[in-house]
Design an enzyme around this catalytic site. Structure first.
Site, mmCIF file in Angstrom:
data_model
loop_
_atom_site.group_PDB
_atom_site.id
_atom_site.type_symbol
_atom_site.label_atom_id
_atom_site.label_comp_id
_atom_site.label_asym_id
_atom_site.label_seq_id
_atom_site.Cartn_x
_atom_site.Cartn_y
_atom_site.Cartn_z
ATOM 1 N N LYS A 88 0.921 -1.272 0.036
ATOM 2 C CA LYS A 88 0.045 0.035 0.000
ATOM 3 C C LYS A 88 0.643 1.297 -0.190
ATOM 4 C CE LYS A 88 -4.394 -1.429 2.094
ATOM 5 N NZ LYS A 88 -5.392 -1.020 3.118
ATOM 6 N N LYS B 112 -9.366 -9.292 -10.957
ATOM 7 C CA LYS B 112 -10.554 -9.261 -10.079
ATOM 8 C C LYS B 112 -11.469 -8.376 -10.200
ATOM 9 C CE LYS B 112 -9.953 -9.867 -5.201
ATOM 10 N NZ LYS B 112 -9.237 -9.920 -3.877
ATOM 11 N N LYS C 278 -13.782 -2.406 -7.105
ATOM 12 C CA LYS C 278 -14.685 -1.226 -6.837
ATOM 13 C C LYS C 278 -14.236 -0.286 -7.707
ATOM 14 C CE LYS C 278 -12.486 0.196 -2.739
ATOM 15 N NZ LYS C 278 -11.757 1.060 -2.934
#
Ligand code: TRP
Length: 334
Positions: free
Chosen positions: A111, A194, A197
C-alpha cells in the site's frame, strides 16, 4: 464460548465479489457464533477519505449487511470509531508490538509503494489497531481471507507478548476461521482481473445496488468466448471468462464449480447467461431492494449502529479496565 470479531472497511461500490466473499459469510456465521461485525472507519482513514464519502460508505456497508440478513439484534453491528476503546488499546499495542514485526507486513509494503516516507503513520500502525479490534473483546475467532492472515498472526504475537510481559493470561490467541474455498469473482470484462470497485468500467462488476434490469444488462454484455460451455472442468483451462461465469453461478447456487460445469456442459453462452441472470436477480434483487429502503432512511441506520456501539462499549469496557490496571495506569477516582 467462541466469540467472532469481523471487520470490514467501509468502502463504496459493494459488488458481487464482496457479497459472495464477505457479506454472505457473515450472515452464515451469525447462526453458529456470538458475532461482532464492525465497520472499520478508523482503518479506512489510514489513506485519504473524503469525509462525506466516508460517512456515506459506512452507511452503505451497514445497509448491505442488514439487507443481506445480518440480524442487528442477535449480533453486535457497529462502527469502530464509536467505541474509543479500540484506539486506546491500539496505543498500548503500539508499545507492545515491535517495529521489526511491522516492518515485515507485506500489505504495508504494497500500500505504501515506493514512496514509503510519505505514507501515514496510521497506515504503518494499522495492524496494531486491528489487533486491538479483536482483543478488546477477547475474541477467539476471526474470519480472514489470504490478505489478512499475516495481520492476524501479528495479533496473536502481540497477545502473546502482552501476556508474557505482564505474566498474566489476559488475552486469548485468536484463531483464523477459514470459510471454505473463497470464491474469486473476476471482472465481467476480463476474466483474468479481480472484480473491483475501482475498475473504471461499471460493466466490469455487478454492484449490490444494481437492480434487475442492470444485472440483466451487465450479464448480457459480459465477455465470453466463441466456444460452447465446456464438457469438463479441465477444458476451462485458458477460458477465464467461462470459468468466472460458471464460478459465479456455482457460488450463487451454493454448489461446487465442477457441478456447475456438468450442469451446463456443451450449452451455448446465451442459454447459460439467461439462467445465470435469473439466479443473480433472484438472489440479489431482494437484497438490493432492502438496501435501497435502508439507505432512504439514514437515521434508521444510524440508530441501529448507535445501539450496536453501545453494546460494543459495554463488552469492551471491562477488558479495557483490566488492561489499564495491569499496565499500571492509575484509576481515575471520584
Ligand atoms: N484489515 C481488514 C481488511 O482490510 C479489516 C479489519 C480491521 C479486520 N480490523 C479487523 C478484519 C479485525 C478482521 C478483524 O479487510
Amino acid at each position: 464460548m467462541n466469540r467472532i470479531f469481523s471487520g470490514v472497511q467501509p468502502t463504496g461500490n459493494l459488488h458481487l465479489g464482496n457479497y459472495l466473499g464477505a457479506v454472505r459469510n457473515w450472515v452464515r456465521l451469525q447462526d453458529q457464533y456470538e458475532c461482532l461485525f464492525c465497520m472499520v472507519d478508523m482503518h479506512a482513514i489510514t489513506v485519504w477519505q473524503e469525509p462525506g464519502q466516508l460517512r456515506q460508505h459506512t452507511r452503505e456497508v451497514a445497509a448491505a449487511m442488514l439487507a443481506a440478513g445480518v440480524d442487528a439484534k442477535k449480533n453486535v453491528l457497529f462502527v469502530q470509531s464509536q467505541n474509543p476503546n479500540h484506539a486506546e488499546l491500539a496505543w498500548i499495542f503500539n508499545c507492545v508490538a515491535r517495529i521489526g514485526w511491522l516492518n515485515r507486513m507485506t500489505q504495508f509494503k504494497e500500500k505504501a509503494g515506493k514512496n514509503r516516507e510519505n505514507a501515514s503513520v496510521g497506515l504503518y500502525a494499522y495492524p496494531n489497531l486491528m489487533s486491538a479490534d479483536i482483543l478488546v473483546y477477547k475474541a477467539t475467532h476471526v474470519p480472514v481471507g489470504e490478505d489478512q492472515k499475516q495481520h492476524l498472526e501479528l495479533a496473536r504475537d502481540t497477545a502473546q507478548k502482552f501476556n508474557a510481559d505482564y505474566g498474566l493470561e489476559v488475552f486469548p490467541l485468536p484463531e483464523p476461521l477459514i470459510l471454505g474455498a473463497a470464491t474469486r469473482v473476476m471482472s465481467l470484462r476480463d476474466g483474468s482481473k479481480k472484480m473491483s470497485k475501482s475498475d473504471e468500467s461499471d460493466y466490469s462488476r455487478i454492484n449490490m445496488t444494481d437492480d434487475a434490469d442492470m444485472i440483466d444488462l451487465k450479464l448480457r454484455k459480459a465477455k465470453t468466448d466463441p466456444l460452447p460451455l465446456p464438457e469438463s472442468p479441465a477444458e476451462l483451462e485458458g477460458r477465464p471468462e467461462a470459468a468466472n461465469l460458471l464460478g459465479i453461478w456455482a457460488a450463487l447456487a451454493d454448489i461446487g464449480r465442477d457441478e456447475a460445469v456438468a450442469r451446463f456442459a456443451g450449452q451455448q453462452f446465451s442459454a447459460f447467461k439467461k439462467e445465470l441472470t435469473e439466479l443473480a436477480v433472484a438472489t440479489l434483487g431482494p437484497i438490493n431492494a432492502e438496501m435501497k429502503r435502508y439507505l432512504a432512511d439514514p437515521a434508521e441506520i444510524d440508530a441501529i449502529l448507535a445501539q450496536g456501539a453501545q453494546r460494543a462499549r459495554a463488552l469492551s469496557a471491562p477488558v479495557m479496565a483490566e488492561v489499564q490496571d495491569i499496565v499500571g495506569f492509575l484509576k481515575a477516582s471520584g
